[in-house]
Structure formats: C-alpha cells, structure tokens
Design a protein around this motif. Sequence first.
Motif, PDB file in Angstrom:
ATOM      1  N   SER A 120      25.049  20.865  -2.176  1.00  0.00           N
ATOM      2  CA  SER A 120      24.444  22.148  -1.803  1.00  0.00           C
ATOM      3  C   SER A 120      25.217  23.325  -2.333  1.00  0.00           C
ATOM      4  O   SER A 120      24.579  24.410  -2.978  1.00  0.00           O
ATOM      5  CB  SER A 120      24.230  22.232  -0.323  1.00  0.00           C
ATOM      6  OG  SER A 120      23.254  21.540   0.072  1.00  0.00           O
ATOM      7  N   PHE A 121      26.129  23.421  -2.090  1.00  0.00           N
ATOM      8  CA  PHE A 121      27.370  24.542  -2.520  1.00  0.00           C
ATOM      9  C   PHE A 121      27.246  24.527  -4.202  1.00  0.00           C
ATOM     10  O   PHE A 121      27.071  25.668  -4.670  1.00  0.00           O
ATOM     11  CB  PHE A 121      28.783  24.206  -2.233  1.00  0.00           C
ATOM     12  CG  PHE A 121      29.637  25.156  -2.607  1.00  0.00           C
ATOM     13  CD1 PHE A 121      30.123  26.397  -2.065  1.00  0.00           C
ATOM     14  CD2 PHE A 121      30.413  25.023  -3.725  1.00  0.00           C
ATOM     15  CE1 PHE A 121      30.971  27.283  -2.559  1.00  0.00           C
ATOM     16  CE2 PHE A 121      31.447  25.795  -4.235  1.00  0.00           C
ATOM     17  CZ  PHE A 121      31.541  27.193  -3.744  1.00  0.00           C
ATOM     18  N   SER A 122      27.207  23.269  -4.879  1.00  0.00           N
ATOM     19  CA  SER A 122      27.272  23.417  -6.474  1.00  0.00           C
ATOM     20  C   SER A 122      25.884  23.845  -6.742  1.00  0.00           C
ATOM     21  O   SER A 122      25.650  24.631  -8.034  1.00  0.00           O
ATOM     22  CB  SER A 122      27.549  22.102  -6.874  1.00  0.00           C
ATOM     23  OG  SER A 122      28.897  21.567  -6.375  1.00  0.00           O
TER      24      SER A 122
ATOM     25  N   TRP B 177      30.569  28.952   5.809  1.00  0.00           N
ATOM     26  CA  TRP B 177      30.640  27.681   5.343  1.00  0.00           C
ATOM     27  C   TRP B 177      31.232  27.713   3.773  1.00  0.00           C
ATOM     28  O   TRP B 177      31.854  26.728   3.482  1.00  0.00           O
ATOM     29  CB  TRP B 177      29.628  26.557   5.220  1.00  0.00           C
ATOM     30  CG  TRP B 177      28.263  27.120   4.664  1.00  0.00           C
ATOM     31  CD1 TRP B 177      27.534  28.119   4.709  1.00  0.00           C
ATOM     32  CD2 TRP B 177      27.632  26.454   3.339  1.00  0.00           C
ATOM     33  NE1 TRP B 177      26.776  27.958   3.622  1.00  0.00           N
ATOM     34  CE2 TRP B 177      26.814  27.179   2.885  1.00  0.00           C
ATOM     35  CE3 TRP B 177      28.223  25.258   2.592  1.00  0.00           C
ATOM     36  CZ2 TRP B 177      25.878  26.577   1.540  1.00  0.00           C
ATOM     37  CZ3 TRP B 177      27.843  24.880   1.528  1.00  0.00           C
ATOM     38  CH2 TRP B 177      26.536  25.603   1.070  1.00  0.00           C
ATOM     39  N   LYS B 178      30.751  28.614   3.046  1.00  0.00           N
ATOM     40  CA  LYS B 178      31.182  28.440   1.586  1.00  0.00           C
ATOM     41  C   LYS B 178      32.587  28.512   1.363  1.00  0.00           C
ATOM     42  O   LYS B 178      33.218  27.978   0.419  1.00  0.00           O
ATOM     43  CB  LYS B 178      30.112  29.407   0.732  1.00  0.00           C
ATOM     44  CG  LYS B 178      28.821  28.740   0.647  1.00  0.00           C
ATOM     45  CD  LYS B 178      28.010  29.716  -0.147  1.00  0.00           C
ATOM     46  CE  LYS B 178      27.150  30.884   0.532  1.00  0.00           C
ATOM     47  NZ  LYS B 178      26.213  31.498   0.032  1.00  0.00           N
TER      48      LYS B 178
ATOM     49  N   VAL C 129      34.139  24.990   1.833  1.00  0.00           N
ATOM     50  CA  VAL C 129      33.627  24.383   0.690  1.00  0.00           C
ATOM     51  C   VAL C 129      34.380  24.255  -0.703  1.00  0.00           C
ATOM     52  O   VAL C 129      34.430  23.682  -1.545  1.00  0.00           O
ATOM     53  CB  VAL C 129      32.011  24.142   0.601  1.00  0.00           C
ATOM     54  CG1 VAL C 129      31.495  23.056  -0.524  1.00  0.00           C
ATOM     55  CG2 VAL C 129      31.375  23.656   2.019  1.00  0.00           C
ATOM     56  N   GLU C 130      34.442  25.516  -0.942  1.00  0.00           N
ATOM     57  CA  GLU C 130      34.954  26.153  -2.203  1.00  0.00           C
ATOM     58  C   GLU C 130      36.158  25.575  -2.791  1.00  0.00           C
ATOM     59  O   GLU C 130      36.602  25.411  -3.811  1.00  0.00           O
ATOM     60  CB  GLU C 130      35.007  27.614  -2.596  1.00  0.00           C
ATOM     61  CG  GLU C 130      35.827  28.368  -1.712  1.00  0.00           C
ATOM     62  CD  GLU C 130      35.778  29.811  -1.646  1.00  0.00           C
ATOM     63  OE1 GLU C 130      35.010  30.296  -2.050  1.00  0.00           O
ATOM     64  OE2 GLU C 130      36.773  30.560  -1.294  1.00  0.00           O
TER      65      GLU C 130
ATOM     66  N   GLN D 184      29.024  19.553  -0.284  1.00  0.00           N
ATOM     67  CA  GLN D 184      29.220  20.133  -1.603  1.00  0.00           C
ATOM     68  C   GLN D 184      28.177  20.362  -2.799  1.00  0.00           C
ATOM     69  O   GLN D 184      28.439  20.998  -3.524  1.00  0.00           O
ATOM     70  CB  GLN D 184      30.301  18.958  -2.133  1.00  0.00           C
ATOM     71  CG  GLN D 184      30.964  19.059  -3.612  1.00  0.00           C
ATOM     72  CD  GLN D 184      31.949  20.289  -3.681  1.00  0.00           C
ATOM     73  OE1 GLN D 184      33.091  19.830  -3.318  1.00  0.00           O
ATOM     74  NE2 GLN D 184      31.431  21.372  -4.247  1.00  0.00           N
TER      75      GLN D 184
ATOM     76  N   GLU E 124      21.708  28.080   0.046  1.00  0.00           N
ATOM     77  CA  GLU E 124      22.205  28.440   1.108  1.00  0.00           C
ATOM     78  C   GLU E 124      21.767  27.778   2.471  1.00  0.00           C
ATOM     79  O   GLU E 124      20.669  27.247   2.751  1.00  0.00           O
ATOM     80  CB  GLU E 124      21.684  30.045   1.533  1.00  0.00           C
ATOM     81  CG  GLU E 124      22.314  30.580   2.811  1.00  0.00           C
ATOM     82  CD  GLU E 124      23.711  30.714   2.361  1.00  0.00           C
ATOM     83  OE1 GLU E 124      24.168  29.934   3.460  1.00  0.00           O
ATOM     84  OE2 GLU E 124      24.279  31.471   1.944  1.00  0.00           O
TER      85      GLU E 124
ATOM     86  N   LYS F  30      24.176  26.080  -5.387  1.00  0.00           N
ATOM     87  CA  LYS F  30      23.941  27.218  -4.938  1.00  0.00           C
ATOM     88  C   LYS F  30      22.838  27.540  -3.825  1.00  0.00           C
ATOM     89  O   LYS F  30      22.148  28.532  -3.811  1.00  0.00           O
ATOM     90  CB  LYS F  30      23.605  28.349  -6.127  1.00  0.00           C
ATOM     91  CG  LYS F  30      24.763  28.567  -7.032  1.00  0.00           C
ATOM     92  CD  LYS F  30      24.746  29.757  -7.793  1.00  0.00           C
ATOM     93  CE  LYS F  30      25.814  29.985  -8.834  1.00  0.00           C
ATOM     94  NZ  LYS F  30      26.855  28.844  -8.847  1.00  0.00           N
TER      95      LYS F  30
END
Length: 442
Positions: A343-345, A377-378, A381-382, A341, A349, A347
């Motif tokens: 890493s996703f927030s 993966w995104k 996670v989104e 989460q 990769e 941005k």
Amino acid sequence: MSFGIEAASYYVPSLYLEIKDLAEKRGIEPAKLEKGLGLHKMGFPDLHEDAATFAAEALLKLIRDYEINPKDISRIYLGTESAIDAAKPTASYAMQMVEKVLEPEFGKRCFKNCDIVDLTFACIGAVDALHNSLDFVRVNPDKKAIVIASDYAKYELASSGEYTQGGGAVSLLISAKPDLIEIENHWGVATESVFDFFKPRRHFKKEDLTNAPENFPDKIEIFTDEPVFDGQYSNQCYQDRIREAYEHYKEVSGQEKPYQNWKYLIFHLPYAFHGKRVFTEIYSLENGLSYSNPQEQKAVAKSEDYLKFISDKIEKTQRASSEIGNMYTASIFMALLSGLQTSFSEKEELAGQEIGFLGYGSGSKSKVFAGKVSENWKTVVEKWNLFENLNERLAIDFDTYEKLHRKQLEHSVNPGYTGFGLESVEHENPVLLGARYYGFKE
Ligand SMILES: CC(C)(COP(=O)([O-])OP(=O)([O-])OC[C@H]1O[C@@H](n2cnc3c(N)ncnc32)[C@H](O)[C@@H]1OP(=O)([O-])[O-])[C@@H](O)C(=O)NCCC(=O)NCCSC(=O)C[C@@](C)(O)CC(=O)[O-]
C-alpha cells in the motif's frame, strides 16, 4: 489511551532456492507450486544462521531504524518453535548478541534489567507474545515491550512440507504510542488439542545414525527440527480453529460481520495462498452460501465475488510469503508487513482503516483480533524496503540446498557475510558441551 505497535522490523535468511528448481528435482509440476500454492522462492538459512541470529538481526534493526534506547525496553518476549536449546531461551542468545554490538553506545549489558523469555505454541507463539505484551503495556502505559517472532521452518527432504519451507524474523515495538497500528482489546480464541503438526522427542539408536562418533551413546532421545505432520488434516484443523475463533471474536466484539470492515485480512500463512483457500468457509457462512460438499466449496472459491474479495483484501498480504515461504511464528506479521509495504509503495492512504488478524498454531489454537492503522503509519513503513531487500538475497542451487539441509557443509555458502553468525559450538569442555558462540561482522 491507545495501545499497539509503535514500530516494526524484520530479517529474512540470506539465501533462497527457486521453487521451480525444487519442483523439477522432485518431479512436481512447477505450476502446482507456483499457481496452486503461490510459492516462488524458498528462503533458506546459510550455515551460520539460525532462529537466534534471525531474532538478533530483527532486534538490532528495530533499535537502529527507530532510534530506540535499549534501556527503555522492559521486556523482550520471543515467539518461536525453532528454539536452539530446550532450557536456555533463544531470546537470551539474541539479546546477548545485540548487547555486544550496542556496547560502545550504551555500555555493557544494556538489557540487564529487561525481562526476556521464549513463548512456544507452534506458529501462534508470537501472537501470544503480542497479546501478553499488550496486556503489559495496558497495565504499565509508561513502559515499552519488544515482541520478536523468529523461526526456521524445516521439513524432511522430499516430504509434502518441503516446498513450504522458509524462515526469518519480525520484531515489533509495543507501547502506548502505536504509530503503526492500534490493536483493539477484543480477542477471539479457539483451542483444541490435536496432532496435526508437532515435534515430539524422538528415540534414536546408534545404528540409526550415519557417521555416529565413537563415543556416541547406544540410545538417545532428542528433539529434531523436522516436524511430524499430516498436511491435509492440518489444513482442516486450521480451518476449524479460525472459524471457531472468528465466531468467538464476533461475540466478544459485538460485531456481526467484522471481516467486511477490514481493509486487509492478515492470516498466518504456511504458504502464500493458504488464507484465501481456507477463508471460503467463513465467507460462505457470512454470506449465506451453500458450502456442504467439494463442488460447492470450489464454486465459492471460483466465484467472481470471492475473487474480487481476494484481490481487494488478501492478495497484497500474500506477496512476501511467495518470496520467503513459511516463517512459522513470523508469517502472520510478515503478511502484515507485505500488505502495508505494498500500500505504501502504491501511495495508498490507510490511516484509520481497520485490519483483521487470523492467527493459527498447530496443536492447536487460533486467535482473531483487529487493529486500526495509525495516522503516522508511513513514518514506520518508509524504513522497510521489504521487496528491494528480498532481491538482495543470494540464490543457491539444488545441490547446495540439499547439503545445507543435511548439515553436510563445513563452511558458510557466503563466507563474506555481514551481520550475526554462529561461530562455534563447544564440543570439548564437558561443562559447556553444546554452548553456542556467536559473532558479528560489520
Ligand atoms: C499445505 C499442504 C497440505 C499442501 O498439500 P498439497 O498436497 O501439496 O497441495 P493441495 O493438493 O492441498 O493443493 C494444491 C493446489 O494446487 C492446485 N494445482 C495442482 N496442480 C496445478 C497446476 N498444474 N496448475 C495450477 N494449480 C494446480 C490444486 O488445484 C490445489 O489448489 P486448489 O484448487 O485446491 O485451491 C502441504 O504442503 C503440507 O503438508 N505442508 C506442511 C503442513 C502445512 O503447511 N499445513 C498448513 C496448515 S497447518 C499450519 O498452518 C501450521 C504450520 C504448518 O504452519 C505449523 C505451525 O503451526 O507451527
């Protein structure tokens, strides 16, 4: 063909207590808990919540968020050490709760042909469920399994475990379409029977109990949800088992220093800073550093290289634990969600990056394994919004916390809750004595 986690979801208890409030009431320096162990908030269940409702919430969210047809699920394996019954699996309660909610869409008993069971081995039971379910889809690549990790980590009031309490559930869809993470089939395992933390049957006499009802038997033997444990010894057992399992992982995978290839190290976290505190031993062994006495161990922990290593590979995986506390079987998976989460927030990769897992369950066993983050993966996670959802929980004061802990409240703290909740426990009909009945509020 690749196998692993196609989708994941979670549920955390609806209430929390600020750790500094607990520290103040127990006469502990808040800095010890916040800066020493990494604790900020303790997730705590309301009166209507338990390991079965946590599991049901995480299962329903997984099905809804990823548009899963429940009839496509061949098995639901639930790891827990907070079972609500010693014979009837907690998975059966969770499954039935979700079936009722899905009835308008999928008809009665949508899990009729689904194989369900609980697996128990302290905090590692859900890793065992994952391991087993991966083997199942490897043999049956057209089938899908769901793994649920669900627990309520409760300790005796004023004990050294009290400030590590927490709870919640994580659900994982396991298949041959691992959109989140592909799990490799190398498993390092280490097992030794020890008494570091356990929940034995305990004997009580009527006079031991306050407010025992008239018809209560003179003596009774029961499981309690509060463990017998030796904190520092459990730390040692954890450290020994993960070292042994890591060594075994090196043998079975044929890798020399696997952790160096891992983007994140995902630990079972009994409290947020545990992984980084215990990994110093493996780190020292791998890097030829002296580690034979407490001074040397402190020197490794405080070294610039180790601090950078923590900041790169562990810190983001600890963040959710600081807000929730120990989730027992679900902790390791929540650490994964926390890292992904974040890493996703930010941005970042992650596709193609390798992630290492170090599971532990008291009693004791460790499993070490690894996986590769998938291209998609995104898209998984989104759906999570993990940290935003943690901010939606209701704060409780210390007095309410103690009453909930002692089971002294008659009504839920939040009577207007939505979702699953325990509505009653049978206490009259002798052939259903103790049966638990749950409902769902939109
Ligand atoms: C986990 C323990 C043992 C911790 O025990 P403890 O005695 O509370 O803490 P400690 O003395 O081990 O560590 C305190 C840290 O805070 C620091 N500190 C001190 N004061 C300050 C200050 N003012 N400012 C800043 N820092 C401060 C201090 O220096 C130290 O950090 P270090 O330097 O060693 O890294 C205890 O909470 C416990 O008994 N918990 C229950 C059992 C447990 O969680 N064991 C963990 C391993 S076993 C496991 O993980 C399995 C389990 C438990 O999840 C169950 C299962 O498998 O089912």
